[in-house]
Design an enzyme around this catalytic site. Structure first.
Site, mmCIF file in Angstrom:
data_model
loop_
_atom_site.group_PDB
_atom_site.id
_atom_site.type_symbol
_atom_site.label_atom_id
_atom_site.label_comp_id
_atom_site.label_asym_id
_atom_site.label_seq_id
_atom_site.Cartn_x
_atom_site.Cartn_y
_atom_site.Cartn_z
ATOM 1 N N ILE A 165 7.242 -1.998 7.317
ATOM 2 C CA ILE A 165 7.169 -0.547 7.397
ATOM 3 C C ILE A 165 7.895 0.016 6.175
ATOM 4 O O ILE A 165 9.075 -0.256 5.970
ATOM 5 C CB ILE A 165 7.809 -0.014 8.688
ATOM 6 N N LYS A 166 7.165 0.785 5.370
ATOM 7 C CA LYS A 166 7.749 1.329 4.141
ATOM 8 C C LYS A 166 8.460 2.651 4.428
ATOM 9 O O LYS A 166 7.903 3.557 5.035
ATOM 10 C CB LYS A 166 6.669 1.552 3.076
ATOM 11 N N ILE A 167 9.693 2.721 3.953
ATOM 12 C CA ILE A 167 10.521 3.921 4.097
ATOM 13 C C ILE A 167 11.039 4.293 2.715
ATOM 14 O O ILE A 167 11.557 3.433 1.997
ATOM 15 C CB ILE A 167 11.706 3.667 5.053
ATOM 16 N N SER A 224 0.851 -1.180 0.000
ATOM 17 C CA SER A 224 0.000 0.000 0.000
ATOM 18 C C SER A 224 0.888 1.230 0.000
ATOM 19 O O SER A 224 2.092 1.135 0.222
ATOM 20 C CB SER A 224 -0.912 0.014 1.242
ATOM 21 N N VAL A 280 2.963 -0.922 4.993
ATOM 22 C CA VAL A 280 2.352 0.379 5.294
ATOM 23 C C VAL A 280 3.461 1.424 5.371
ATOM 24 O O VAL A 280 4.516 1.188 5.962
ATOM 25 C CB VAL A 280 1.551 0.335 6.612
#
Length: 435
Positions: free
Chosen positions: A205-207, A110, A174
């Protein structure tokens, strides 16, 4: 307006969504029904709809104790070539993902733009949103609670895949606030907060892979938090991302690294969108002949870099502690130019230990007529030739990467702000708040 970067712990603890201990039974004879609801960024099951030949899944039956197993090209992709097909979309109800999982989807990605479309065009979020705002939540805090619930519920659906693969697959991603793309410490704090409140083993966790956030990747990995690094557009930045992952593993101090995993999301189609415009401006026959070839050529070279970096003494020392490779993930796989084949950014990028995340159009196309075979390194010399030919024509790969990164971050920021604005309008229309 509250910022997630300032929330080390939620002011009011987020309530976990009800556990989907017994998902609804979904009866499907194939992976996709004929009618797909796409208007709200959704792919919905219509079980009573007649099947249209154009969307039929080409299934084969594999025997197993006399029970036929429905097999799609997505299953073949994973079982025969070691590539995990993921779905690049998420919205309510998350149970819409069930037929996709049955069809072979093994994870979900997402981003702020996906949530902007999902929340602003659907009524499915209204009840929770109303409850949150009436309970005193400001608009941004309410947004994050909406997102966290979706992510938690989706994680539950994919948890069995995560368990079956010992943490190798079954992830839901996310992203931290795009407003933090130039904030190293803020990104670390946001990642810690999201990881804590989602509280699921199979969350990524998207960075973003911005210059400011590459150090954040190292710090977050060192904390034992699994990361999906997004918005990678160049080989040089990709190498920096790999190094940040390795540095983070080495700095973690953990004796067992097996539960700290990562994917590196290398964007594809957007590269051709920009480079094609540059080639058309040059206008020579040689330049025009290279249209639609830059993205996959660079991706093939990224896979070569991946193989090189995850080998040798440094990597072997980490493997002894249980470390897993940071898999390459092909993102931006939808075809932007209708003149190109609709599987252009999926079929040529099939290779082991990789992920391909596909939005609706690309996923449907590949299930319907995709061909499964190892292609990512089938002709490396040709990819090198294309990459070099583009350089000789004046295509500056550094400029391409930097420009696309700026556009990507800007796009996510605009989507994020737009969604907050639409939520404020929704709150005002319900006469809930006046901020």
């Amino acid at each position: 307006m509250a910022s997630i970067s300032n929330l080390s712990t939620p002011a009011t603890p987020l309530k976990s969504s009800p556990l989907l201990t017994k998902p609804p039974t979904v009866s499907v004879s194939i992976g996709f029904p004929s009618k797909l609801a796409l208007s709200s960024s959704r792919l919905s099951l219509r079980s009573n709809a007649p099947l249209a030949a154009s969307l039929l899944v080409k299934c084969s039956q594999v025997g197993g104790n006399g029970t036929p197993v429905k097999q799609t090209t997505l299953h073949d992709l994973y079982q025969k070539q070691g590539q995990s097909p993921w779905y690049d979309n998420l919205c309510r109800p998350v149970t819409d993902l069930l037929p996709l999982i049955e069809s072979g989807v093994r994870g979900v990605t997402s981003n702020p733009a996906i949530f902007q479309k999902a929340i602003s065009t659907s009524n499915a979020y209204n009840d929770q949103f109303k409850e949150l705002v009436q309970g005193g939540k400001d608009i941004e805090s309410a947004y994050w609670e909406l997102v966290v619930k979706d992510i938690q519920d989706a994680c539950r659906l994919f948890e069995s895949i995560y368990d079956e693969t010992d943490g190798g697959d079954g992830y839901v991603s996310v992203e931290v606030s795009p407003q933090l793309a130039d904030d190293t410490k803020g990104t670390v704090d946001a990642a810690k907060w999201l990881h804590k409140v989602v509280d699921r083993p199979n969350v990524y966790i998207k960075i973003p892979a911005t210059a400011a956030c590459v150090p954040s990747i190292k710090d977050v990995i060192a904390l034992g938090i699994s990361v999906n690094v997004t918005l990678i557009f160049s080989l040089s930045r990709y190498e920096a991302v790999i190094d940040a992952y390795l540095d983070g593993l080495e700095a973690s101090g953990l004796d067992d690294l097996s539960r700290v995993t990562s994917v590196a999301s290398f964007f594809v189609s957007r590269v051709d969108t920009l480079v094609d415009k540059m080639l058309e401006k040059i206008g020579t026959p040689e330049a025009l002949d290279l249209r639609g070839k830059a993205a996959n050529a660079q991706a093939a070279l990224a896979f070569q870099l991946y193989q090189k970096k995850f080998s040798g003494p440094r990597w072997e020392a980490l493997v002894k502690k249980g470390a897993k490779k940071q898999r390459l993930l092909w993102a931006s796989t939808s075809v932007k130019n209708p003149a190109y084949p609709d599987t252009l950014y999926v079929a040529p990028l099939v290779g082991p230990d990789t992920v391909s995340t596909m939005p609706d159009q690309a996923l449907q196309a590949f299930i319907d007529h995709g061909v499964v075979g190892r292609t990512i390194d089938a002709n490396v010399s040709e990819a090198e030739g294309i990459y070099s030919a583009l350089e000789k024509l004046g295509i500056d790969w550094s400029f391409v990467g930097n420009q696309l990164e700026l556009e990507g971050v800007d796009s996510f920021k605009k989507a994020f702000v737009s969604l907050l604005d639409s939520l404020q309008e929704k709150a005002n229309s319900l006469k809930l708040v006046s901020l």
